[in-house]
Design a protein around this motif. Structure first.
Motif, short mmCIF file in Angstrom:
data_model
loop_
_atom_site.label_atom_id
_atom_site.label_comp_id
_atom_site.label_asym_id
_atom_site.label_seq_id
_atom_site.Cartn_x
_atom_site.Cartn_y
_atom_site.Cartn_z
N LEU A 29 0.84 -1.20 0.00
CA LEU A 29 0.00 0.00 0.00
C LEU A 29 0.87 1.25 0.00
CD1 LEU A 29 -2.75 1.49 0.38
CD2 LEU A 29 -2.38 1.26 2.85
N LEU A 30 1.88 1.28 0.87
CA LEU A 30 2.75 2.44 0.99
C LEU A 30 3.48 2.72 -0.33
CD1 LEU A 30 3.44 4.28 3.46
CD2 LEU A 30 5.55 2.97 3.68
N CYS A 31 4.05 1.68 -0.92
CA CYS A 31 4.78 1.84 -2.18
C CYS A 31 3.86 2.31 -3.30
CB CYS A 31 5.47 0.54 -2.57
SG CYS A 31 6.89 0.12 -1.54
N GLY A 32 2.70 1.68 -3.41
CA GLY A 32 1.76 2.05 -4.47
C GLY A 32 1.28 3.48 -4.34
N VAL A 33 0.91 3.89 -3.14
CA VAL A 33 0.41 5.25 -2.92
C VAL A 33 1.49 6.27 -3.26
CG1 VAL A 33 -0.25 6.91 -1.13
CG2 VAL A 33 -1.39 4.68 -1.26
N PHE A 34 2.72 6.05 -2.78
CA PHE A 34 3.75 7.07 -2.99
C PHE A 34 4.33 7.04 -4.39
CE2 PHE A 34 3.45 7.41 1.60
CZ PHE A 34 3.52 8.79 1.75
N LEU A 35 4.30 5.90 -5.06
CA LEU A 35 4.63 5.89 -6.48
C LEU A 35 3.67 6.76 -7.27
CD1 LEU A 35 5.62 2.19 -7.28
CD2 LEU A 35 6.98 4.21 -7.84
N PHE A 36 2.38 6.57 -7.02
CA PHE A 36 1.37 7.35 -7.73
C PHE A 36 1.43 8.81 -7.34
CE2 PHE A 36 -3.04 9.00 -8.06
CZ PHE A 36 -3.15 8.94 -9.44
N ALA A 65 7.94 4.14 14.78
CA ALA A 65 7.60 3.21 13.69
C ALA A 65 7.08 3.97 12.47
CB ALA A 65 6.55 2.21 14.17
N ALA A 66 6.25 4.99 12.71
CA ALA A 66 5.73 5.78 11.59
C ALA A 66 6.85 6.55 10.91
CB ALA A 66 4.65 6.74 12.08
N SER A 67 7.80 7.04 11.70
CA SER A 67 8.93 7.76 11.11
C SER A 67 9.76 6.85 10.21
CB SER A 67 9.81 8.34 12.23
OG SER A 67 9.07 9.21 13.05
N GLY A 68 9.98 5.61 10.66
CA GLY A 68 10.73 4.66 9.84
C GLY A 68 10.01 4.31 8.56
N ALA A 69 8.69 4.09 8.65
CA ALA A 69 7.92 3.79 7.45
C ALA A 69 7.89 4.98 6.50
CB ALA A 69 6.49 3.38 7.85
N SER A 70 7.83 6.19 7.06
CA SER A 70 7.86 7.39 6.24
C SER A 70 9.17 7.49 5.48
CB SER A 70 7.66 8.63 7.12
OG SER A 70 7.60 9.80 6.35
N LEU A 71 10.27 7.12 6.13
CA LEU A 71 11.58 7.14 5.46
C LEU A 71 11.61 6.15 4.30
CD1 LEU A 71 14.42 8.37 5.60
CD2 LEU A 71 15.06 6.50 7.13
N LEU A 72 10.99 4.99 4.50
CA LEU A 72 10.96 3.98 3.44
C LEU A 72 10.13 4.43 2.24
CD1 LEU A 72 10.54 0.70 5.55
CD2 LEU A 72 12.61 1.51 4.39
N ALA A 73 9.21 5.36 2.47
CA ALA A 73 8.35 5.83 1.37
C ALA A 73 9.07 6.81 0.45
CB ALA A 73 7.10 6.49 1.95
N VAL A 74 10.27 7.26 0.84
CA VAL A 74 10.97 8.25 0.01
C VAL A 74 11.32 7.68 -1.36
CG1 VAL A 74 13.11 9.59 -0.21
CG2 VAL A 74 11.88 9.53 1.97
N LEU A 75 11.83 6.45 -1.40
CA LEU A 75 12.26 5.87 -2.68
C LEU A 75 11.12 5.77 -3.68
CD1 LEU A 75 14.45 4.70 -4.46
CD2 LEU A 75 14.06 2.46 -3.38
N PRO A 76 9.97 5.16 -3.32
CA PRO A 76 8.88 5.14 -4.31
C PRO A 76 8.40 6.53 -4.70
CG PRO A 76 8.13 4.25 -2.20
CD PRO A 76 9.61 4.37 -2.12
N ALA A 77 8.44 7.48 -3.77
CA ALA A 77 8.03 8.85 -4.10
C ALA A 77 8.97 9.45 -5.14
CB ALA A 77 8.00 9.71 -2.84
#
Length: 247
Positions: free
Chosen positions: A9-16, A195-207
């Motif tokens: 979900l995270l990857c798909g949302v931030f890719l789009f 945990a949210a901060s770590g997941a937010s960091l992981l979302a940078v690449l797809p963004a």
């Protein structure tokens, strides 16, 4: 939500969302908040978008040559954004998650409507000393309540008769300040878990990948056609989120 579905979900949302920003120059936090808001409370969605929003907006902010001149002109508005966001962040971080969902839906629908109507606004320089802080404060309150940075900042900045490059950089400045202020507001209310901060960091690449693809796509499609679809989508998404919050 289990780890794998959450990651997808995270990857798909931030890719789009990144692709939208690469194509139109805006929309990453707005799209991310709207889509994530379908699956989680707005405060959790806001925490997840902080790092990719900050990285992509700083990139946009530093892309132009007139940062100093724009900051000298817009700093009262930026102070208003900070004050309003810190004041309003108790809404999204508080117990009234249902109200935050309704507010998020209304903000998205309103932004979609403004984008479709494209009102021709013109703010005379003589009123900027009081209009800038007022618009900033209202934008901050909306940001604090919903995690959406665009109303009324985007229409206001579009009314200042800036050239295209200055407008893109001014939007980057406004979004960067809004993101930082929202992060501080969430942290002050204990709504920014590690945990949210770590997941937010992981979302940078797809963004960033999405932004690259959106930039590539911008050279091959008509952005205006996509823009209309984008705002129609925001209008429908916002209406659905508001309806869910009221149900």
């Amino acid at each position: 939500m289990d780890a794998l579905p959450f990651a997808l979900l995270l990857c798909g949302v931030f890719l789009f969302a990144g692709a939208v920003k690469g194509l139109l120059g805006l929309g990453l936090p707005t799209v991310a908040m709207g889509l994530l808001g379908l699956a989680m409370p707005p405060v959790q969605a806001a925490a997840l978008l902080l790092v990719p929003s900050l990285v992509t907006n700083v990139w946009q902010l530093l892309a132009g040559p007139r940062f100093g001149a724009l900051l000298a002109r817009l700093w009262p508005m930026m102070l208003g954004i900070v004050a309003g966001t810190l004041t309003g962040s108790g809404i999204i971080a508080g117990a009234a998650a249902r109200n935050a969902s309704v507010a998020l839906g209304i903000a998205l629908a309103l932004y979609g409507l403004v984008g479709l109507l494209k009102p021709q606004l013109r703010v005379p320089p003589s009123v900027e000393p009081w209009a800038g802080p007022l618009v900033g404060a209202v934008t901050g309150l909306v940001t604090g309540a919903t995690g959406v940075f665009v109303i009324p900042a985007v229409p206001y900045l579009g009314s200042l008769d800036l050239d295209r490059n200055d407008l893109v950089q001014a939007l980057g400045l406004s979004f960067t300040v809004s993101t930082l202020a929202l992060a501080v507001g969430l942290a002050l209310h204990g709504a920014l878990p590690l945990a949210a901060s770590g997941a937010s960091l992981l979302a940078v690449l797809p963004a960033l990948l999405g932004m690259w693809f959106g930039g590539w796509l911008r050279l091959r499609v008509r952005p205006e056609t996509f823009r209309r679809g984008f705002f129609v989508g925001l209008l429908l998404l916002g209406g659905d989120l508001a309806r869910r919050g009221l149900a």
